[in-house]
Structure formats: structure tokens, C-alpha cells
Write a protein that holds these residues in place. Structure first.
Motif, mmCIF file in Angstrom:
data_model
loop_
_atom_site.group_PDB
_atom_site.id
_atom_site.type_symbol
_atom_site.label_atom_id
_atom_site.label_comp_id
_atom_site.label_asym_id
_atom_site.label_seq_id
_atom_site.Cartn_x
_atom_site.Cartn_y
_atom_site.Cartn_z
ATOM 1 N N LEU A 70 0.828 -1.203 0.000
ATOM 2 C CA LEU A 70 0.000 0.000 0.000
ATOM 3 C C LEU A 70 0.865 1.257 0.000
ATOM 4 N N VAL A 71 1.965 1.241 0.731
ATOM 5 C CA VAL A 71 2.899 2.372 0.692
ATOM 6 C C VAL A 71 3.498 2.513 -0.707
ATOM 7 N N LEU A 72 3.818 1.386 -1.338
ATOM 8 C CA LEU A 72 4.344 1.423 -2.709
ATOM 9 C C LEU A 72 3.315 2.003 -3.678
ATOM 10 N N GLN A 73 2.046 1.655 -3.507
ATOM 11 C CA GLN A 73 1.012 2.203 -4.380
ATOM 12 C C GLN A 73 0.859 3.708 -4.203
ATOM 13 N N ALA A 74 0.954 4.180 -2.970
ATOM 14 C CA ALA A 74 0.884 5.625 -2.743
ATOM 15 C C ALA A 74 2.073 6.334 -3.375
ATOM 16 N N MET A 75 3.266 5.738 -3.297
ATOM 17 C CA MET A 75 4.426 6.330 -3.940
ATOM 18 C C MET A 75 4.269 6.330 -5.459
ATOM 19 N N SER A 76 3.669 5.280 -6.021
ATOM 20 C CA SER A 76 3.455 5.227 -7.468
ATOM 21 C C SER A 76 2.535 6.344 -7.929
ATOM 22 N N MET A 77 1.455 6.575 -7.188
ATOM 23 C CA MET A 77 0.536 7.645 -7.564
ATOM 24 C C MET A 77 1.181 9.017 -7.404
ATOM 25 N N ALA A 78 2.039 9.174 -6.403
ATOM 26 C CA ALA A 78 2.734 10.457 -6.230
ATOM 27 C C ALA A 78 3.726 10.697 -7.355
ATOM 28 N N TYR A 79 4.421 9.664 -7.791
ATOM 29 C CA TYR A 79 5.346 9.815 -8.912
ATOM 30 C C TYR A 79 4.596 10.137 -10.208
ATOM 31 N N MET A 80 3.443 9.490 -10.399
ATOM 32 C CA MET A 80 2.675 9.764 -11.609
ATOM 33 C C MET A 80 2.124 11.182 -11.626
ATOM 34 N N ASP A 81 1.910 11.776 -10.448
ATOM 35 C CA ASP A 81 1.371 13.131 -10.355
ATOM 36 C C ASP A 81 2.464 14.174 -10.152
ATOM 37 N N ASN A 82 3.745 13.774 -10.349
ATOM 38 C CA ASN A 82 4.890 14.688 -10.267
ATOM 39 C C ASN A 82 5.040 15.305 -8.880
ATOM 40 N N TRP A 83 4.920 14.498 -7.845
ATOM 41 C CA TRP A 83 5.211 14.923 -6.482
ATOM 42 C C TRP A 83 6.691 14.670 -6.186
ATOM 43 N N ILE A 84 7.137 15.220 -5.077
ATOM 44 C CA ILE A 84 8.446 14.896 -4.525
ATOM 45 C C ILE A 84 8.241 13.839 -3.445
ATOM 46 N N VAL A 85 8.923 12.714 -3.583
ATOM 47 C CA VAL A 85 8.726 11.572 -2.690
ATOM 48 C C VAL A 85 9.983 11.379 -1.847
ATOM 49 N N LEU A 86 9.792 11.347 -0.535
ATOM 50 C CA LEU A 86 10.857 11.043 0.429
ATOM 51 C C LEU A 86 10.517 9.717 1.083
ATOM 52 N N ASN A 87 11.333 8.709 0.859
ATOM 53 C CA ASN A 87 11.003 7.368 1.320
ATOM 54 C C ASN A 87 12.080 6.833 2.244
ATOM 55 N N VAL A 88 11.631 6.180 3.323
ATOM 56 C CA VAL A 88 12.509 5.461 4.249
ATOM 57 C C VAL A 88 12.117 3.987 4.156
ATOM 58 N N PRO A 89 12.854 3.156 3.411
ATOM 59 C CA PRO A 89 12.427 1.760 3.220
ATOM 60 C C PRO A 89 12.407 0.943 4.505
ATOM 61 N N GLU A 90 13.406 1.130 5.361
ATOM 62 C CA GLU A 90 13.505 0.368 6.605
ATOM 63 C C GLU A 90 13.811 1.330 7.740
ATOM 64 N N ALA A 91 12.825 1.549 8.594
ATOM 65 C CA ALA A 91 13.049 2.430 9.745
ATOM 66 C C ALA A 91 13.985 1.796 10.767
#
Length: 495
Positions: free
Chosen positions: A195-216
Motif C-alpha cells: 500500500l505504501v508502494l502504491q501511494a508512492m506510485s501515484m505520487a510519482y505519476m502526479d509529479n510529487w516529490i517523494v521522500l522514502n525510508v524503506p527500513e526504519a
């Protein structure tokens, strides 16, 4: 009668046998011989091999002692793999399988059908450019089933459609910049990371800036460098920075958001150590910290200032994603100079990410210039035992899922005589305001489970006809449609 010789000469006189003394000494030096030979005895060298005895006098060959002397063969020792090869093998992500059957009727997930309600319950394929961005940001996990199919695809569920509506509302917010906060919880293999990956995909498709921490967990398990931060604001408690982890964060930001960052100019002046010009872009700023860990913290502070403080150049919305944040809710494996255990909130980068989700601002204003979203998820398979954070989650469930107010007697409170963590207990105040959305992922619905199993059947993994009875049976065996358990049942090749 007088003796003609003296007494001393008589004392030297010896009465002996016929063999004189000189002959005895000379005989001891001669070589001994037998009475049958007149030549001297010759001894055999012990280094020579023993002669084979004659057949009449020697014992049989089977009774002789034999020793098996085998030549030692030189073993060819296998060469050790290069440094880092084993780690790369463990973390290698495979996104396609040429042996799987292609699914021809599968649509590609794009910006146009992102908010379409008809896509709920269907498998949507991911585009090539989007896959590169997701891979660079570290969104894929080795425990997911990407390598089973011909083309990577994801299931659009109801929670995915909800996040898609929130992303569309943030983009259409107008002057009032919206800021949405989600915390994804659920049992193991319920699809939180996807679900986090899907949210990142939609943000990339909408030209957002994505800051991701894969493993906290990487911020608290004592596997990276850390150093105290010297500042004059509050010296009552030491805070620390993690240069190498900050450098990795900036590297993921630079590689996955390159197309967006290279078109954004700077709005503020920054330290001279970064050596930036007035015409520099955000991509150049991030690359300064990604190239040198000594400048990573200054580059991160400058980049965060560009996203949060307004200027003459506009900024796109920002998505901040993190997986496994329950590791940030307790003590760490790090220690200070006095060998005392450090808390996770003593690290500046962790505290900064936590404040985005559990903000104490009652106005619910966006910290970013053009709004954004914070989407964090907990860990189901590697969950630390932090009772205070479990209390905060139970308060969120009581408030949002069961509509129990904080003044109700059944509202969860700390147990008597317990010692809750004061840092984590302070997060319960923003929780009770209701501005933080709790997404409790459970099993898939019947329509979603059917679409998921049909995708397995079309790919050649499930050799059964997908009927209502099979869907009900699979949902029952998978704990009510838990997506991870449903995938285990669907990938069994049944002839």
C-alpha cells in the motif's frame, strides 16, 4: 743379598699371560670377524629397501603387513565472492519472469485511471519509467511476489482508492494547502508495504516529490555512524545526527525525483560549504549531500528548508513515506559517551519524521509549501515490543474505529504502577484530536480476492478454474482473504 735393580723397577714388573698388553689393545681396534670368513663384516644400509625373501622361507604375501600410502590430492578451494556480492544477492529484486504467461487484457496503471472506481478489485500493470523510480527509492521488498509474473502488477483495493482520492484533493486544494496523515497498521502479510508502494506510485505519476525510508529499523540498530550535534538552543539533552544514513536518504531522493528536482530553482541562501550558486537547482543541492557524507546533514537541512518555507519559485506537493516506524518508538542500540542507551527520538532525522506524523499544531496546517501527505506503516513480521506505543495505537483504534471518546471510562489509559515512556506518551495528545487517520488493513473482499486469483490463473500459476466456490475456499484458508496468505495458496501449481 743386595738386589741389582731398584724397588721402583720391581713395582713396574707384571706377571701376565702369553698375550702381551700391546696386543690386547691392538686387538680391540680390529674389526671382528667370524670363523667362516676372513673378510671384515659389512652392515647393510637402513635406507635401502628390504629384499623379497625366498619362497620357501618367507611367509605368504597376504600375511605380510601392508600400509596404504595414498598420495594427497591438492584440493581446489573455491574462490570467495567479492566484497558485497552476498549482500547484493540477498537484496536483489527480480521484477519479471519470462516463464510466466503474459496477461494480455491487463491495463496499465496511469494518471488517467488512478481515481477510477471501476479499477477497484483489478490488477494494474506498472509502467517501465515508474518501475525505475520505485526501484531507486527502495520501494520493493524481497518478500513480495514480483518475480512470479511476466510483468509487475499490483492489486487496486479499496484503501488504494481512498489514498488516490486524498492525493487528488491535495492537488486541487487551492489556496488552502491540505496535509493528509495516514498510519497503516495490520497483521503480518496484510499488504502494508504494498500500500505504501502504491501511494508512492501515484505520487510519482502526479509529479510529487517523494521522500522514502524503506527500513526504519536501519536508524536504530547500531549499524551506521552517528555524532552529537552541537547547538545552543537546548543543551539539556544531547541530540545526534547520522551522516551516512542522511547521505543514503539524499541519494534515493536525487535518483528517484531527478525529473522534478532539476526544474526547481533555489529560493533561499544556504551555507558556503555547499558552494551553490543562485541559479542552482534542487537536484544540485541534493547531489551535494549525496556525494559527501560530511555535507549530508547541511544539505538535508537546506533541502528541507526549500520544501517548507515559501519563496518566489513554486514547489510541488511532498509525500513522506516510511515503513516499520514502530522501531522508532523506543530505545535504540546506540549508546552515548557515558555508555547510556540512547532513545530513538534523540536522533534528529527520526525526530523530524515523527513530528510530521504526530504534529502538535492544532491548526492542522501543512508544513510543506504546497501541501502533501505523510504515509507511515508498522511492521507485522518484525514488530518490537514497546508497550507505550501499543497503548497509543489502542487509543487510536478506540477513537476512530469504535467511536470511544477520551472522557469515556472504557478509553485506554496507562496501567497503574506502570512506567510508560514519556516521549511516546506525549504523542497521544495529537492522536486524540482525530487529525491522524488510522488505516487498519484486513483481508481482501470477495471481489478483490477473485480478481487476485484470476491474475494467478492467467499467469499460469493456478491450474484451477476460478469459481465462487474456489474463491470462498481460498479466503477461508487464508484467514479471511489476507493477501500474503492468499498469494501462497494461489502460486501452488496444482495439476
Amino acid at each position: 743379598m743386595s738386589l741389582s735393580i731398584c724397588t721402583e723397577c720391581l713395582s713396574r714388573l707384571r706377571i701376565s699371560s702369553t698375550t702381551p698388553k700391546g696386543l690386547a689393545v691392538q686387538a680391540s681396534t680390529l674389526t671382528q670377524t667370524t670363523s667362516f670368513h676372513s673378510s671384515a663384516a659389512q652392515y647393510k644400509s637402513p635406507l635401502l629397501k628390504k629384499k623379497v625373501a625366498q619362497s620357501g622361507t618367507a611367509s605368504s604375501r597376504s600375511r605380510q603387513s601392508q600400509s596404504a600410502r595414498l598420495k594427497k590430492k591438492s584440493r581446489e578451494r573455491p574462490k570467495l565472492p567479492p566484497v558485497g556480492e552476498r549482500r547484493a544477492q540477498r537484496h536483489r529484486i527480480v521484477l519479471s519472469n519470462t516463464n510466466a504467461l503474459p496477461v494480455s487484457d491487463m491495463e496499465t496503471w496511469s494518471k488517467e485511471n488512478m481515481v477510477d472506481e471501476q479499477s477497484v478489485g483489478k490488477m494494474m500493470a506498472l509502467d517501465g519509467e515508474l518501475l525505475d523510480q520505485l526501484r531507486d527509492s527502495g520501494a520493493f521488498k524481497t518478500t513480495q511476489n514480483w518475480g512470479l509474473f511476466r510483468r509487475p502488477a499490483t492489486l487496486i483495493r479499496e484503501e488504494t482508492h481512498q489514498i488516490a482520492r486524498d492525493i487528488a484533493n491535495v492537488k486541487q486544494g487551492g489556496e488552502k494547502k491540505q496535509f493528509v496523515k495516514h498510519l497503516v497498521i495490520g497483521e503480518r502479510a496484510s499488504g502494508k508495504s504494498v500500500l505504501v508502494l502504491q501511494a508512492m506510485s501515484m505520487a510519482y505519476m502526479d509529479n510529487w516529490i517523494v521522500l522514502n525510508v524503506p527500513e526504519a529499523q536501519a536508524f536504530v540498530n547500531n549499524t551506521s555512524s552517528y555524532t552529537p550535534l552541537r547547538h545552543g538552543e537546548d543543551e539539556s539533552e544531547h541530540v545526534y545526527i547520522q551522516p551516512h544514513l542522511t547521505q543514503l536518504l539524499l541519494t534515493r531522493i536525487a535518483t528517484s525525483n531527478e525529473s522534478v528536482l532539476k526544474s526547481l530553482r533555489l529560493n533561499h541562501t544556504h551555507p558556503k560549504a555547499l558552494s551553490l550558486k543562485n541559479t542552482s537547482t534542487l537536484l544540485e543541492l541534493v547531489q551535494k549531500g549525496a556525494g559527501d557524507h560530511h555535507l549530508s546533514w547541511q544539505a538535508w537541512q537546506a533541502f528541507y528548508k526549500e520544501l517548507t518555507e515559501p519563496g518566489q519559485n513554486g514547489r510541488p506537493p511532498v509525500l513522506v513515506a516510511a515503513d516499520g516506524i514502530d522501531h522508532w518508538m523506543g530505545p535504540t542500540a546506540y549508546r552515548d559517551s557515558e555508555h547510556k542507551i540512547l532513545h530513538s527520538h534523540q536522533f534528529m532525522l527520526v525526530k523530524q519524521f515523527i513530528n510530521l506524523l504526530f504534529s502538535g499544531d492544532t491548526s492542522n496546517a501543512s508544513p510543506f509549501v504546497n501541501g502533501g501527505m505523510v504515509l507511515y506503516s508498522t511492521s507485522g513480521s518484525n514488530t518490537p515490543n514497546y508497550p507505550t506505543f501499543n497503548l497509543v495505537l489502542s487509543q487510536m483504534r478506540a477513537l476512530q474505529l469504535h467511536s470511544i471518546s477520551p472522557t469515556h471510562p472504557n478509553f485506554p489509559l496507562p496501567k497503574p504502577y506502570s512506567k510508560p515512556d514519556p516521549r511516546i506518551l506525549a504523542l497521544s495528545a495529537p492522536v486524540t484530536r482525530g487529525d491522524l487517520n488510522l488505516l487498519d488493513l484486513r483481508g481482501l473482499s470477495k471481489s478483490e480476492s477473485r480478481g487476485y486469483l484470476e491474475y494467478f490463473a492467467k499467469s499460469g500459476l493456478l491450474h484451477k478454474r476460478v469459481t465462487d466456490g474456489l474463491v470462498s475456499e481460498m479466503r477461508g484458508l487464508s484467514g479471511g482473504g489476507v493477501v500474503g496468505e492468499l498469494a501462497k495458496l494461489g502460486r501452488r501449481v496444482i495439476a
